[in-house]
Design a protein around this motif. Structure first.
Motif, PDB file in Angstrom:
ATOM      1  N   ILE A   1      -3.313 -11.573   4.106  1.00 37.43           N
ATOM      2  CA  ILE A   1      -4.731 -11.188   4.148  1.00 37.43           C
ATOM      3  C   ILE A   1      -4.794  -9.675   4.273  1.00 37.43           C
ATOM      4  O   ILE A   1      -4.248  -9.091   5.218  1.00 37.43           O
ATOM      5  CB  ILE A   1      -5.436 -11.854   5.347  1.00 37.43           C
ATOM      6  CG1 ILE A   1      -5.309 -13.369   5.202  1.00 37.43           C
ATOM      7  CG2 ILE A   1      -6.884 -11.423   5.425  1.00 37.43           C
ATOM      8  CD1 ILE A   1      -6.079 -14.155   6.206  1.00 37.43           C
TER       9      ILE A   1
ATOM     10  N   LYS B   1      -7.218  -6.117   3.900  1.00 38.12           N
ATOM     11  CA  LYS B   1      -8.608  -5.634   3.805  1.00 38.12           C
ATOM     12  C   LYS B   1      -8.823  -4.710   2.605  1.00 38.12           C
ATOM     13  O   LYS B   1      -9.942  -4.499   2.171  1.00 38.12           O
ATOM     14  CB  LYS B   1      -9.020  -4.936   5.106  1.00 38.12           C
ATOM     15  CG  LYS B   1      -8.409  -3.576   5.357  1.00 38.12           C
ATOM     16  CD  LYS B   1      -8.931  -3.025   6.679  1.00 38.12           C
ATOM     17  CE  LYS B   1      -8.232  -1.760   7.092  1.00 38.12           C
ATOM     18  NZ  LYS B   1      -8.426  -0.627   6.181  1.00 38.12           N
ATOM     19  N   GLY B   2      -7.750  -4.160   2.084  1.00 38.68           N
ATOM     20  CA  GLY B   2      -7.880  -3.268   0.927  1.00 38.68           C
ATOM     21  C   GLY B   2      -7.414  -3.961  -0.339  1.00 38.68           C
ATOM     22  O   GLY B   2      -7.485  -5.186  -0.473  1.00 38.68           O
TER      23      GLY B   2
ATOM     24  N   GLY C   1      10.068   7.444   1.492  1.00 42.36           N
ATOM     25  CA  GLY C   1      11.031   6.442   1.013  1.00 42.36           C
ATOM     26  C   GLY C   1      12.433   6.539   1.602  1.00 42.36           C
ATOM     27  O   GLY C   1      13.386   6.019   1.034  1.00 42.36           O
TER      28      GLY C   1
ATOM     29  N   GLU D   1     -11.135  -8.661   5.221  1.00 42.68           N
ATOM     30  CA  GLU D   1     -10.840  -8.021   6.512  1.00 42.68           C
ATOM     31  C   GLU D   1     -10.977  -9.024   7.660  1.00 42.68           C
ATOM     32  O   GLU D   1     -12.012  -9.676   7.805  1.00 42.68           O
ATOM     33  CB  GLU D   1     -11.795  -6.842   6.730  1.00 42.68           C
ATOM     34  CG  GLU D   1     -11.539  -6.172   8.064  1.00 42.68           C
ATOM     35  CD  GLU D   1     -12.224  -4.828   8.189  1.00 42.68           C
ATOM     36  OE1 GLU D   1     -12.938  -4.420   7.252  1.00 42.68           O
ATOM     37  OE2 GLU D   1     -12.037  -4.192   9.238  1.00 42.68           O
ATOM     38  N   VAL D   2      -9.932  -9.104   8.451  1.00 41.74           N
ATOM     39  CA  VAL D   2      -9.985  -9.958   9.645  1.00 41.74           C
ATOM     40  C   VAL D   2     -10.691  -9.164  10.732  1.00 41.74           C
ATOM     41  O   VAL D   2     -10.238  -8.068  11.089  1.00 41.74           O
ATOM     42  CB  VAL D   2      -8.558 -10.312  10.118  1.00 41.74           C
ATOM     43  CG1 VAL D   2      -8.616 -11.125  11.415  1.00 41.74           C
ATOM     44  CG2 VAL D   2      -7.800 -11.067   9.039  1.00 41.74           C
TER      45      VAL D   2
ATOM     46  N   GLY E   1       6.908  15.365   1.746  1.00 43.03           N
ATOM     47  CA  GLY E   1       6.009  14.713   2.703  1.00 43.03           C
ATOM     48  C   GLY E   1       6.118  15.372   4.061  1.00 43.03           C
ATOM     49  O   GLY E   1       7.183  15.868   4.432  1.00 43.03           O
TER      50      GLY E   1
ATOM     51  N   TRP F   1      -1.528  12.602  -1.416  1.00 42.19           N
ATOM     52  CA  TRP F   1      -1.594  11.260  -0.826  1.00 42.19           C
ATOM     53  C   TRP F   1      -1.576  11.402   0.692  1.00 42.19           C
ATOM     54  O   TRP F   1      -0.951  12.319   1.236  1.00 42.19           O
ATOM     55  CB  TRP F   1      -0.380  10.459  -1.288  1.00 42.19           C
ATOM     56  CG  TRP F   1      -0.249   9.112  -0.629  1.00 42.19           C
ATOM     57  CD1 TRP F   1      -0.817   7.949  -1.042  1.00 42.19           C
ATOM     58  CD2 TRP F   1       0.503   8.792   0.551  1.00 42.19           C
ATOM     59  NE1 TRP F   1      -0.479   6.927  -0.197  1.00 42.19           N
ATOM     60  CE2 TRP F   1       0.333   7.412   0.792  1.00 42.19           C
ATOM     61  CE3 TRP F   1       1.304   9.529   1.421  1.00 42.19           C
ATOM     62  CZ2 TRP F   1       0.931   6.757   1.867  1.00 42.19           C
ATOM     63  CZ3 TRP F   1       1.892   8.885   2.492  1.00 42.19           C
ATOM     64  CH2 TRP F   1       1.703   7.511   2.716  1.00 42.19           C
TER      65      TRP F   1
ATOM     66  N   LEU G   1       9.137   5.073  10.644  1.00 47.41           N
ATOM     67  CA  LEU G   1      10.315   4.310  10.213  1.00 47.41           C
ATOM     68  C   LEU G   1      10.000   2.978   9.548  1.00 47.41           C
ATOM     69  O   LEU G   1      10.864   2.111   9.462  1.00 47.41           O
ATOM     70  CB  LEU G   1      11.227   4.071  11.429  1.00 47.41           C
ATOM     71  CG  LEU G   1      11.814   5.326  12.078  1.00 47.41           C
ATOM     72  CD1 LEU G   1      12.569   4.968  13.351  1.00 47.41           C
ATOM     73  CD2 LEU G   1      12.742   6.054  11.106  1.00 47.41           C
TER      74      LEU G   1
HETATM   75  C1  LIG Z   1       3.977  11.327   4.832  1.00 40.58           C
HETATM   76  C2  LIG Z   1       4.722  10.093   5.283  1.00 40.58           C
HETATM   77  C3  LIG Z   1       6.073   9.958   5.011  1.00 40.58           C
HETATM   78  C4  LIG Z   1       6.768   8.852   5.467  1.00 40.58           C
HETATM   79  N1  LIG Z   1       8.089   8.739   5.139  1.00 40.58           N
HETATM   80  C5  LIG Z   1       8.799   7.663   5.588  1.00 40.58           C
HETATM   81  C6  LIG Z   1      10.175   7.538   5.263  1.00 40.58           C
HETATM   82  O1  LIG Z   1      10.752   8.373   4.555  1.00 40.58           O
HETATM   83  N2  LIG Z   1      10.869   6.475   5.759  1.00 40.58           N
HETATM   84  C7  LIG Z   1      10.262   5.519   6.564  1.00 40.58           C
HETATM   85  O2  LIG Z   1      10.944   4.610   7.033  1.00 40.58           O
HETATM   86  N3  LIG Z   1       8.929   5.598   6.843  1.00 40.58           N
HETATM   87  C8  LIG Z   1       8.199   6.647   6.383  1.00 40.58           C
HETATM   88  N4  LIG Z   1       6.869   6.751   6.685  1.00 40.58           N
HETATM   89  C9  LIG Z   1       6.264   5.725   7.563  1.00 40.58           C
HETATM   90  C10 LIG Z   1       5.931   4.439   6.800  1.00 40.58           C
HETATM   91  O3  LIG Z   1       5.200   4.768   5.645  1.00 40.58           O
HETATM   92  C11 LIG Z   1       5.128   3.510   7.719  1.00 40.58           C
HETATM   93  O4  LIG Z   1       5.844   3.297   8.907  1.00 40.58           O
HETATM   94  C12 LIG Z   1       4.886   2.161   7.044  1.00 40.58           C
HETATM   95  O5  LIG Z   1       4.303   2.319   5.787  1.00 40.58           O
HETATM   96  C13 LIG Z   1       4.000   1.268   7.922  1.00 40.58           C
HETATM   97  O6  LIG Z   1       3.877   0.038   7.279  1.00 40.58           O
HETATM   98  P1  LIG Z   1       2.912  -1.077   7.802  1.00 40.58           P
HETATM   99  O7  LIG Z   1       3.088  -2.270   6.927  1.00 40.58           O
HETATM  100  O8  LIG Z   1       3.096  -1.261   9.277  1.00 40.58           O
HETATM  101  O9  LIG Z   1       1.458  -0.435   7.658  1.00 40.58           O
HETATM  102  P2  LIG Z   1       0.565  -0.207   6.335  1.00 40.58           P
HETATM  103  O10 LIG Z   1       1.403   0.096   5.158  1.00 40.58           O
HETATM  104  O11 LIG Z   1      -0.502   0.759   6.689  1.00 40.58           O
HETATM  105  O12 LIG Z   1      -0.050  -1.639   6.103  1.00 40.58           O
HETATM  106  C14 LIG Z   1      -0.986  -2.211   6.986  1.00 40.58           C
HETATM  107  C15 LIG Z   1      -2.019  -2.925   6.135  1.00 40.58           C
HETATM  108  O13 LIG Z   1      -2.868  -3.703   6.980  1.00 40.58           O
HETATM  109  C16 LIG Z   1      -4.150  -3.710   6.407  1.00 40.58           C
HETATM  110  N5  LIG Z   1      -5.105  -4.081   7.467  1.00 40.58           N
HETATM  111  C17 LIG Z   1      -5.387  -3.358   8.573  1.00 40.58           C
HETATM  112  N6  LIG Z   1      -6.323  -3.996   9.315  1.00 40.58           N
HETATM  113  C18 LIG Z   1      -6.619  -5.138   8.673  1.00 40.58           C
HETATM  114  C19 LIG Z   1      -7.518  -6.205   8.950  1.00 40.58           C
HETATM  115  N7  LIG Z   1      -8.268  -6.216  10.058  1.00 40.58           N
HETATM  116  N8  LIG Z   1      -7.606  -7.223   8.060  1.00 40.58           N
HETATM  117  C20 LIG Z   1      -6.833  -7.238   6.941  1.00 40.58           C
HETATM  118  N9  LIG Z   1      -5.968  -6.229   6.626  1.00 40.58           N
HETATM  119  C21 LIG Z   1      -5.861  -5.206   7.488  1.00 40.58           C
HETATM  120  C22 LIG Z   1      -4.321  -2.276   5.919  1.00 40.58           C
HETATM  121  O14 LIG Z   1      -5.331  -2.174   4.951  1.00 40.58           O
HETATM  122  C23 LIG Z   1      -2.930  -1.947   5.387  1.00 40.58           C
HETATM  123  O15 LIG Z   1      -2.818  -2.178   4.005  1.00 40.58           O
HETATM  124  C24 LIG Z   1       6.120   7.837   6.227  1.00 40.58           C
HETATM  125  C25 LIG Z   1       4.753   7.947   6.467  1.00 40.58           C
HETATM  126  C26 LIG Z   1       4.038   9.064   6.002  1.00 40.58           C
HETATM  127  C27 LIG Z   1       2.583   9.150   6.276  1.00 40.58           C
END
Ligand SMILES: Cc1cc2nc3c(=O)[nH]c(=O)nc-3n(C[C@H](O)[C@H](O)[C@H](O)COP(=O)(O)OP(=O)(O)OC[C@H]3O[C@@H](n4cnc5c(N)ncnc54)[C@H](O)[C@@H]3O)c2cc1C
Length: 415
Positions: free
Chosen positions: A30, A32-33, A45, A220-221, A307, A349, A381
């Protein structure tokens, strides 16, 4: 077989879906985007077992205060009287200790290497190429002060069995035959790897759809019905859904979602920016980090991504071009022949890293809610730790003992 609902379609939700599907569960993601907007796309990456020291570490508070007065600085806390930020800040301050670092290192290291080994399997098994390379990581420095800090990190790394080689400027240059590098020296971590995040994420979404995972997008939850210590129903803008088991993988939004579950999951967004240069003739070979500028540089085939910045803030999507300028201005200091223009705002980005106040993810089964597993808070991470986390989620679901220790990641440690 369980009917599993995953809240969040970023790397953590998707890798969880992957391993849960492999284990025979019925999975619904699920989101939200539209699955293209979270933090998991435009990041650097890097898969970095070398990054075993959490953000909350001794010295971070004083560095943070120094950087707060510079609009181009790589680390910034946006001042606010918001109670969640104040609580997070207090916990960050309390956890910026040697005890936190000592507790975090073995846990992060173990999950990181585990995750890397799973990437190796995925690179062989998945039917799409996601630009996975094992070329290591160069930590580059220009000043004596940072050299001594990084040499110390290299010593600690070797002590913990993470190979780190201190290099002279000439040795760094030898590793980068096509690009001139102007540094005092560097530390090379040969065990690190990298991938192209958008290829991995898009490939995985396609693969999971083929494997029968259901995706509910623009969904969205925003609330839950809880009875008998179980989540009975998820309330969304598209209706109510019931699952046997629920995974909370909502990235920076997880703290807000957790409140609706009466759980305390302190979380702030760590905003970062990236931009990518395309079709580079003579590209960098090895990913690097400009240590003074805290900028990550990753070659992605013939493209090159930069980045950086960590702006601790409540969820907000404003782009600070001053901080982007800070990244651009650092490039010729390390790669003197690389002249880069400040990209237009539309080419920048941004992503919101889900940051816990002790720099450790929240991964584990909830003790309060029987059918909830939390998998979030991976901060810098999430790419590195993604497959490891997804596999752990699937093992927890099946009542199996995960291959790695989880006590440092207890999702209810701040309750
Ligand atoms: C500039 C930059 C560079 C980075 N470089 C690295 C790197 O080199 N190596 C590395 O390991 N990490 C890196 N990171 C970190 C990494 O990108 C994040 O740790 C990772 O993407 C987090 O993933 P996630 O799935 O937890 O969150 P997200 O990718 O943000 O996914 C969470 C999702 O949940 C959805 N969501 C939220 N609330 C709700 C709701 N209520 N209902 C439904 N959906 C919902 C959101 O829309 C989102 O799509 C970097 C980050 C940045 C900003």
């Amino acid at each position: 077989m369980s009917n599993v609902g995953i809240i969040g379609g970023g790397i953590i939700g998707l890798t969880s879906a992957y391993y849960l599907t492999q284990a025979g569960h019925k999975v619904t993601v699920i989101e939200k985007g539209n699955l293209q907007e979270g933090c998991s796309f435009g990041n650097a990456g890097m898969i970095v077992p070398s990054h075993f020291i959490p953000l909350a570490a001794p010295g971070m508070i004083s560095k943070g205060i120094r950087w707060m007065f510079n609009s181009k600085s790589p680390f910034y806390v946006r001042p606010s009287l918001n109670p969640d930020l104040l609580k997070w800040g207090y916990l960050f301050y309390r956890n910026s200790s040697q005890a936190n670092v000592d507790n975090a290192i073995p846990a992060l290291k173990e999950l990181s290497y585990y995750s890397k080994s799973l990437y190796q399997q995925m690179a062989k098994k998945l039917p799409f190429d996601f630009g996975y390379h094992e070329r290591g990581l160069l930590m580059l420095y220009k000043t004596e002060e940072i050299e001594s800090e990084e040499r110390e990190t290299a010593e600690i790394a070797n002590h913990y069995g993470v190979e780190a080689r201190v290099l002279t400027a000439e040795q760094v240059q030898d590793m980068e035959p096509d690009v001139r590098v102007d540094v005092r020296g560097g530390v090379y971590f040969p065990g690190d790897a990298h991938l192209t995040p958008q290829h991995f994420i898009n490939g995985l979404i396609h693969y999971l759809k083929e494997a029968g995972v259901e995706f509910k997008t623009d969904c969205e939850v925003f609330d839950f019905r809880i009875e008998n210590n179980k989540i009975q129903e998820l309330t969304t803008n598209l209706g109510n859904y019931s699952f046997d088991e629920v995974i909370l993988a909502a990235g920076s939004w997880s703290g807000t979602v957790a409140k609706r579950l009466q759980l305390s999951l302190p979380m702030q967004a760590g905003k970062g920016y990236s931009f990518t240069l395309n079709n580079i003739q003579k590209n960098v070979r090895i990913p690097s980090i400009f240590l003074e500028a805290k900028v990550a540089v990753t070659p992605m085939e013939n493209n090159l991504r930069f980045g950086g910045t960590m702006e601790i803030t409540r969820v907000n999507h404003k782009i600070s071009m001053n901080r982007v300028r800070g990244i651009v201005e650092s490039i010729p200091k390390y790669y003197p022949e690389m002249k880069v223009d400040v990209p237009g705002k539309e080419k920048v980005w941004h992503g919101l890293r889900p940051c816990s106040p002790d720099g450790l993810p929240y991964v584990g089964r909830s003790k309060q809610l029987q059918n909830l597993i939390v998998a979030t808070g991976h901060s810098m991470l999430g790419i590195s730790l993604g497959p490891g986390t997804g596999r752990v989620v699937a093992d927890l679901m099946d009542g199996k003992k995960p291959d790695v220790g989880l006590s440092a990641f207890d999702p209810e440690r701040f309750n």
